[in-house]
Design an enzyme around this catalytic site. Sequence first.
Site, PDB file in Angstrom:
ATOM      1  N   ASP A   1     -13.126  23.098 118.696  1.00 24.26           N
ATOM      2  CA  ASP A   1     -13.526  23.951 117.584  1.00 24.26           C
ATOM      3  C   ASP A   1     -13.972  25.272 118.206  1.00 24.26           C
ATOM      4  OD1 ASP A   1     -15.675  23.549 114.650  1.00 24.26           O
ATOM      5  OD2 ASP A   1     -14.129  25.000 115.176  1.00 24.26           O
TER       6      ASP A   1
ATOM      7  N   ASP B   1     -13.958  31.711 113.148  1.00 21.37           N
ATOM      8  CA  ASP B   1     -14.144  31.980 111.712  1.00 21.37           C
ATOM      9  C   ASP B   1     -15.613  31.927 111.342  1.00 21.37           C
ATOM     10  OD1 ASP B   1     -14.501  29.277 112.249  1.00 21.37           O
ATOM     11  OD2 ASP B   1     -13.905  28.689 110.219  1.00 21.37           O
TER      12      ASP B   1
ATOM     13  N   ASP C   1     -11.807  15.051 111.720  1.00 23.00           N
ATOM     14  CA  ASP C   1     -12.799  14.813 112.785  1.00 23.00           C
ATOM     15  C   ASP C   1     -14.161  14.682 112.132  1.00 23.00           C
ATOM     16  OD1 ASP C   1     -13.407  17.920 112.486  1.00 23.00           O
ATOM     17  OD2 ASP C   1     -15.021  16.995 113.680  1.00 23.00           O
TER      18      ASP C   1
ATOM     19  N   CYS D   1     -13.615  -7.646 111.705  1.00 23.00           N
ATOM     20  CA  CYS D   1     -13.298  -6.722 112.798  1.00 23.00           C
ATOM     21  C   CYS D   1     -13.005  -7.491 114.085  1.00 23.00           C
ATOM     22  CB  CYS D   1     -14.486  -5.775 113.007  1.00 23.00           C
ATOM     23  SG  CYS D   1     -14.178  -4.549 114.296  1.00 23.00           S
TER      24      CYS D   1
ATOM     25  N   CYS E   1     -12.984  -5.918 117.173  1.00 21.35           N
ATOM     26  CA  CYS E   1     -13.330  -5.037 118.306  1.00 21.35           C
ATOM     27  C   CYS E   1     -14.139  -5.809 119.336  1.00 21.35           C
ATOM     28  CB  CYS E   1     -14.118  -3.824 117.798  1.00 21.35           C
ATOM     29  SG  CYS E   1     -15.870  -4.104 117.532  1.00 21.35           S
TER      30      CYS E   1
ATOM     31  N   CYS F   1     -17.536  -6.942 118.016  1.00 22.02           N
ATOM     32  CA  CYS F   1     -17.525  -8.013 117.007  1.00 22.02           C
ATOM     33  C   CYS F   1     -16.974  -9.329 117.562  1.00 22.02           C
ATOM     34  CB  CYS F   1     -16.717  -7.570 115.787  1.00 22.02           C
ATOM     35  SG  CYS F   1     -17.541  -6.206 114.934  1.00 22.02           S
TER      36      CYS F   1
ATOM     37  N   HIS G   1     -17.868  -0.231 117.942  1.00 18.40           N
ATOM     38  CA  HIS G   1     -17.448  -0.804 116.653  1.00 18.40           C
ATOM     39  C   HIS G   1     -17.060   0.295 115.667  1.00 18.40           C
ATOM     40  CE1 HIS G   1     -17.179  -2.908 112.896  1.00 18.40           C
ATOM     41  NE2 HIS G   1     -18.037  -2.005 112.390  1.00 18.40           N
TER      42      HIS G   1
HETATM   43  C1  LIG Z   1     -21.993  17.072 106.512  1.00 16.67           C
HETATM   44  O1  LIG Z   1     -22.041  16.711 107.904  1.00 16.67           O
HETATM   45  C2  LIG Z   1     -22.502  17.748 108.717  1.00 16.67           C
HETATM   46  O2  LIG Z   1     -21.576  18.819 108.707  1.00 16.67           O
HETATM   47  C3  LIG Z   1     -20.683  18.686 109.814  1.00 16.67           C
HETATM   48  C4  LIG Z   1     -19.366  18.221 109.305  1.00 16.67           C
HETATM   49  N1  LIG Z   1     -18.818  19.196 108.417  1.00 16.67           N
HETATM   50  C5  LIG Z   1     -18.104  20.248 108.893  1.00 16.67           C
HETATM   51  N2  LIG Z   1     -17.624  21.224 108.099  1.00 16.67           N
HETATM   52  C6  LIG Z   1     -17.054  22.129 108.910  1.00 16.67           C
HETATM   53  C7  LIG Z   1     -16.459  23.355 108.628  1.00 16.67           C
HETATM   54  C8  LIG Z   1     -15.989  24.141 109.709  1.00 16.67           C
HETATM   55  C9  LIG Z   1     -15.425  25.466 109.488  1.00 16.67           C
HETATM   56  O3  LIG Z   1     -15.335  25.968 108.340  1.00 16.67           O
HETATM   57  N3  LIG Z   1     -15.037  26.176 110.570  1.00 16.67           N
HETATM   58  C10 LIG Z   1     -15.117  25.670 111.828  1.00 16.67           C
HETATM   59  N4  LIG Z   1     -14.685  26.438 112.872  1.00 16.67           N
HETATM   60  N5  LIG Z   1     -15.603  24.430 112.086  1.00 16.67           N
HETATM   61  C11 LIG Z   1     -16.074  23.666 111.039  1.00 16.67           C
HETATM   62  C12 LIG Z   1     -16.651  22.413 111.306  1.00 16.67           C
HETATM   63  C13 LIG Z   1     -17.156  21.655 110.248  1.00 16.67           C
HETATM   64  N6  LIG Z   1     -17.827  20.444 110.206  1.00 16.67           N
HETATM   65  C14 LIG Z   1     -21.267  17.694 110.769  1.00 16.67           C
HETATM   66  O4  LIG Z   1     -21.501  18.353 111.995  1.00 16.67           O
HETATM   67  C15 LIG Z   1     -22.576  17.271 110.136  1.00 16.67           C
HETATM   68  O5  LIG Z   1     -23.661  17.905 110.754  1.00 16.67           O
HETATM   69 ZN   LIG Z   2     -16.217  -4.360 115.274  1.00 12.92          ZN
END
Ligand SMILES: CO[C@@H]1O[C@H](CNc2nc3cc4c(=O)[nH]c(N)nc4cc3[nH]2)[C@@H](O)[C@H]1O
Ligand SMILES: [Zn+2]
Length: 370
Positions: free
Chosen positions: A93, A147, A266, A304, A306, A309, A335
């Site tokens: 990222d 971004d 992810d 599961c 794994c 488990c 797990h």
């Molecule tokens: C709701 O859970 C929290 O939120 C994060 C997951 N949600 C998330 N939305 C994102 C949006 C972007 C984006 O617009 N641009 C770039 N470059 N990377 C991104 C990474 C992202 N991750 C977890 O880290 C957790 O803390």
């Molecule tokens: Zn498992």
Amino acid sequence: MAVSFELIKQCSKTGARAGKLYTPHGVFETPIFMPVGTQATVKAMTPDELKAMGAGIILSNTYHLFLRPGHELVAEAGGLHGFMHWDRGILTDSGGFQVFSLGSLRKISEEGVAFRSHIDGSKQFLSPEKATEVQMALGADIIMAFDECVPYPAEYDYARQSTERTTRWAERCKRAHARKDQALFGIIQGGMYKELRTASVRDLVSLDFPGYAIGGLSVGEPKPLMYEMLEHTVPQLPARKPRYLMGVGTPDCLVEGVMYGIDMFDCVFPTRVARNGTAMTASGRLVVKNAEFARDFRPLDMDCDCYTCRNFSRAYIRHLLKSEEILGLRLTTIHNLHFLLRFMGKMRQAIMEDRFPAFRQEFWDKYQGH
Ligand SMILES: CO[C@@H]1O[C@H](CNc2nc3cc4c(=O)[nH]c(N)nc4cc3[nH]2)[C@@H](O)[C@H]1O
Ligand SMILES: [Zn+2]
């Protein structure tokens, strides 16, 4: 082409699709879940364990590695693949999201973002060019444009100006990117405004990236609103290029994301909640640290297969976690990752057999929330 996507099977009733992602470090089946390894490690897992459970692409993060140990050091070690001894796929990222979620005293301008490091408070600066240079040094197979993740909620005008700047930044990243063995993905923004999402897709697709991420979601908005944005945005993206939904990794959101046509996901969630003793199962979460499991000698998840488990009981894992034994969080992490990776495989199988709608219905009948 460093990274290309092959559409193998399109669901006849929904946007769901099965495909293959070709990268310099292997070919990976989609839809795919990518474990997060922010600081060049998927916490508590060895590369061999990740391979054994079928992980194909893992994430690392520009913001963190730029601050520590520094991208030059990682480049000296042979890039991330050499540094962390991982020979499959890596995606980094770009740091935009982390600057806003971790950095302090941030000042955003057309040039980039000035911020103080969350590690030592030192003054730092990331621009589209710098973030691209760092990612070229880290050497991931897929890198992300720099971004601004539009916060939620955001005023229309702020969302519009931020999204237009993100497009200008994406163009600067494309100009600065000079590694043919890496794919640079654009990141769609637009907040929760459909017309801004459409404008962001139009502008970024005209820049012709090899893949597109949907950003600005999973940032605290209600899930129905995230789904509404996906339903509006995903079909406007090129069908022959991979679509990556950032930060999504709970079974319910994965099923819905796949239904709308997302190929890559992810999330820190499965590994993060594992470390505080929460196991993901087909019927929801199981907080194995709870007293009710003290004498429960069954596996975390009866369905599961794994390593955890097959060999350990809830009572034993609870004991390890209560005693703050490192093995405890390793077993729950094994797990949770295995569970999610297998879940993606089941979804792909359902798409290949053109029975995804039935798979989705079956999932929702069993799933008890979160
Ligand atoms: C709701 O859970 C929290 O939120 C994060 C997951 N949600 C998330 N939305 C994102 C949006 C972007 C984006 O617009 N641009 C770039 N470059 N990377 C991104 C990474 C992202 N991750 C977890 O880290 C957790 O803390
Ligand atoms: Zn498992």
